[in-house]
Design a protein around this motif. Structure first.
Motif, PDB file in Angstrom:
ATOM      1  N   MET A   7      29.832  47.480  43.039  1.00 36.82           N
ATOM      2  CA  MET A   7      30.942  47.758  43.947  1.00 36.82           C
ATOM      3  C   MET A   7      30.761  49.152  44.531  1.00 36.82           C
ATOM      4  O   MET A   7      30.754  50.136  43.790  1.00 36.82           O
ATOM      5  N   ASN A   8      30.600  49.209  45.832  1.00 39.54           N
ATOM      6  CA  ASN A   8      30.442  50.491  46.539  1.00 39.54           C
ATOM      7  C   ASN A   8      31.625  50.707  47.479  1.00 39.54           C
ATOM      8  O   ASN A   8      32.357  49.779  47.808  1.00 39.54           O
ATOM      9  N   SER A   9      31.784  51.940  47.915  1.00 35.77           N
ATOM     10  CA  SER A   9      32.856  52.295  48.857  1.00 35.77           C
ATOM     11  C   SER A   9      34.205  51.782  48.373  1.00 35.77           C
ATOM     12  O   SER A   9      34.974  51.186  49.138  1.00 35.77           O
ATOM     13  N   LEU A  10      34.495  52.009  47.116  1.00 32.10           N
ATOM     14  CA  LEU A  10      35.743  51.506  46.535  1.00 32.10           C
ATOM     15  C   LEU A  10      36.951  52.196  47.158  1.00 32.10           C
ATOM     16  O   LEU A  10      36.908  53.390  47.498  1.00 32.10           O
ATOM     17  N   GLN A  11      37.998  51.429  47.296  1.00 26.35           N
ATOM     18  CA  GLN A  11      39.248  51.904  47.875  1.00 26.35           C
ATOM     19  C   GLN A  11      40.387  51.642  46.899  1.00 26.35           C
ATOM     20  O   GLN A  11      40.280  50.777  46.027  1.00 26.35           O
ATOM     21  N   PRO A  12      41.492  52.371  47.034  1.00 27.99           N
ATOM     22  CA  PRO A  12      42.621  52.150  46.114  1.00 27.99           C
ATOM     23  C   PRO A  12      43.078  50.706  46.056  1.00 27.99           C
ATOM     24  O   PRO A  12      43.504  50.236  44.993  1.00 27.99           O
ATOM     25  N   GLU A  13      42.966  49.980  47.142  1.00 29.51           N
ATOM     26  CA  GLU A  13      43.388  48.568  47.142  1.00 29.51           C
ATOM     27  C   GLU A  13      42.453  47.672  46.338  1.00 29.51           C
ATOM     28  O   GLU A  13      42.761  46.500  46.121  1.00 29.51           O
ATOM     29  N   ASP A  14      41.326  48.218  45.882  1.00 33.61           N
ATOM     30  CA  ASP A  14      40.430  47.460  45.004  1.00 33.61           C
ATOM     31  C   ASP A  14      40.864  47.558  43.540  1.00 33.61           C
ATOM     32  O   ASP A  14      40.267  46.907  42.665  1.00 33.61           O
ATOM     33  N   THR A  15      41.889  48.347  43.267  1.00 37.80           N
ATOM     34  CA  THR A  15      42.406  48.486  41.900  1.00 37.80           C
ATOM     35  C   THR A  15      42.920  47.145  41.388  1.00 37.80           C
ATOM     36  O   THR A  15      43.764  46.512  42.036  1.00 37.80           O
ATOM     37  N   ALA A  16      42.393  46.715  40.266  1.00 32.54           N
ATOM     38  CA  ALA A  16      42.746  45.411  39.706  1.00 32.54           C
ATOM     39  C   ALA A  16      42.025  45.231  38.379  1.00 32.54           C
ATOM     40  O   ALA A  16      41.135  46.013  38.031  1.00 32.54           O
ATOM     41  N   VAL A  17      42.419  44.187  37.666  1.00 28.48           N
ATOM     42  CA  VAL A  17      41.613  43.703  36.541  1.00 28.48           C
ATOM     43  C   VAL A  17      40.610  42.712  37.112  1.00 28.48           C
ATOM     44  O   VAL A  17      40.985  41.794  37.853  1.00 28.48           O
ATOM     45  N   TYR A  18      39.352  42.922  36.792  1.00 26.57           N
ATOM     46  CA  TYR A  18      38.280  42.078  37.302  1.00 26.57           C
ATOM     47  C   TYR A  18      37.816  41.125  36.202  1.00 26.57           C
ATOM     48  O   TYR A  18      37.558  41.547  35.070  1.00 26.57           O
ATOM     49  N   TYR A  19      37.713  39.850  36.564  1.00 24.70           N
ATOM     50  CA  TYR A  19      37.325  38.809  35.624  1.00 24.70           C
ATOM     51  C   TYR A  19      36.048  38.118  36.107  1.00 24.70           C
ATOM     52  O   TYR A  19      35.879  37.905  37.312  1.00 24.70           O
ATOM     53  N   CYS A  20      35.186  37.757  35.174  1.00 25.57           N
ATOM     54  CA  CYS A  20      34.092  36.868  35.550  1.00 25.57           C
ATOM     55  C   CYS A  20      34.405  35.463  35.041  1.00 25.57           C
ATOM     56  O   CYS A  20      35.173  35.281  34.086  1.00 25.57           O
ATOM     57  N   ALA A  21      33.836  34.504  35.710  1.00 29.03           N
ATOM     58  CA  ALA A  21      34.045  33.104  35.394  1.00 29.03           C
ATOM     59  C   ALA A  21      32.751  32.344  35.648  1.00 29.03           C
ATOM     60  O   ALA A  21      31.846  32.848  36.325  1.00 29.03           O
ATOM     61  N   SER A  22      32.672  31.145  35.091  1.00 25.84           N
ATOM     62  CA  SER A  22      31.463  30.343  35.266  1.00 25.84           C
ATOM     63  C   SER A  22      31.826  28.910  35.603  1.00 25.84           C
ATOM     64  O   SER A  22      32.950  28.454  35.359  1.00 25.84           O
ATOM     65  N   SER A  23      30.869  28.228  36.171  1.00 28.32           N
ATOM     66  CA  SER A  23      31.008  26.801  36.409  1.00 28.32           C
ATOM     67  C   SER A  23      29.617  26.194  36.411  1.00 28.32           C
ATOM     68  O   SER A  23      28.632  26.882  36.688  1.00 28.32           O
ATOM     69  N   TYR A  24      29.554  24.907  36.139  1.00 32.50           N
ATOM     70  CA  TYR A  24      28.256  24.251  36.111  1.00 32.50           C
ATOM     71  C   TYR A  24      27.721  24.058  37.528  1.00 32.50           C
ATOM     72  O   TYR A  24      26.559  24.323  37.805  1.00 32.50           O
ATOM     73  N   SER A  25      28.572  23.621  38.426  1.00 31.92           N
ATOM     74  CA  SER A  25      28.196  23.480  39.830  1.00 31.92           C
ATOM     75  C   SER A  25      28.675  24.697  40.608  1.00 31.92           C
ATOM     76  O   SER A  25      29.696  25.282  40.268  1.00 31.92           O
TER      77      SER A  25
END
Length: 125
Positions: free
Chosen positions: A83-101
């Motif tokens: 993540m580059n050029s981060l801005q205050p509106e990027d503030t959040a909890v970030y989650y990763c997820a997976s799927s088979y397709s």
């Protein structure tokens, strides 16, 4: 199902960069597509980026195009979100997820096979 653990969140000033990692265990990571979502306080969880199991296809939300890059190292069982050029509106909890397709468009959350616990990203102005 693969288990996912995110790391790399933290506090950064506006304009700064962070790299999030998503470590997978308990499955063959190369068999799964991977995604990043985020959820800010009081808001719905939203799609950020996705990458196919073989790293050929990627998909980004419009609000991160040109700033964030998703990648996946199957040999290390780890995915990343640069993540580059981060801005205050990027503030959040970030989650990763997976799927088979690989989902080219966001799906309901219960259609993803696994979710991590999230990592907090805070961008100060």
């Amino acid at each position: 199902q693969v288990q996912l653990v995110e790391t790399g969140g933290g506090l950064v000033q506006a304009g700064g960069s962070l790299r999030l990692s998503c470590a997978a265990s308990g499955g063959t990571f190369s068999s799964y597509a991977m995604y990043w979502f985020r959820q800010a306080p009081g808001k719905e969880r939203e799609f950020v980026a996705g990458i196919s199991r073989n790293n050929i296809l990627t998909k980004y939300a419009d609000f991160v195009k040109g700033r964030f890059t998703i990648s996946k190292d199957n040999a290390k069982n780890t995915g990343y979100l640069q993540m580059n050029s981060l801005q205050p509106e990027d503030t959040a909890v970030y989650y990763c997820a997976s799927s088979y397709s690989f989902y080219g468009d966001p799906r309901p959350h219960n259609e993803y096979s696994s979710w991590g616990q999230g990592t907090q990203v805070t961008v100060s102005s």
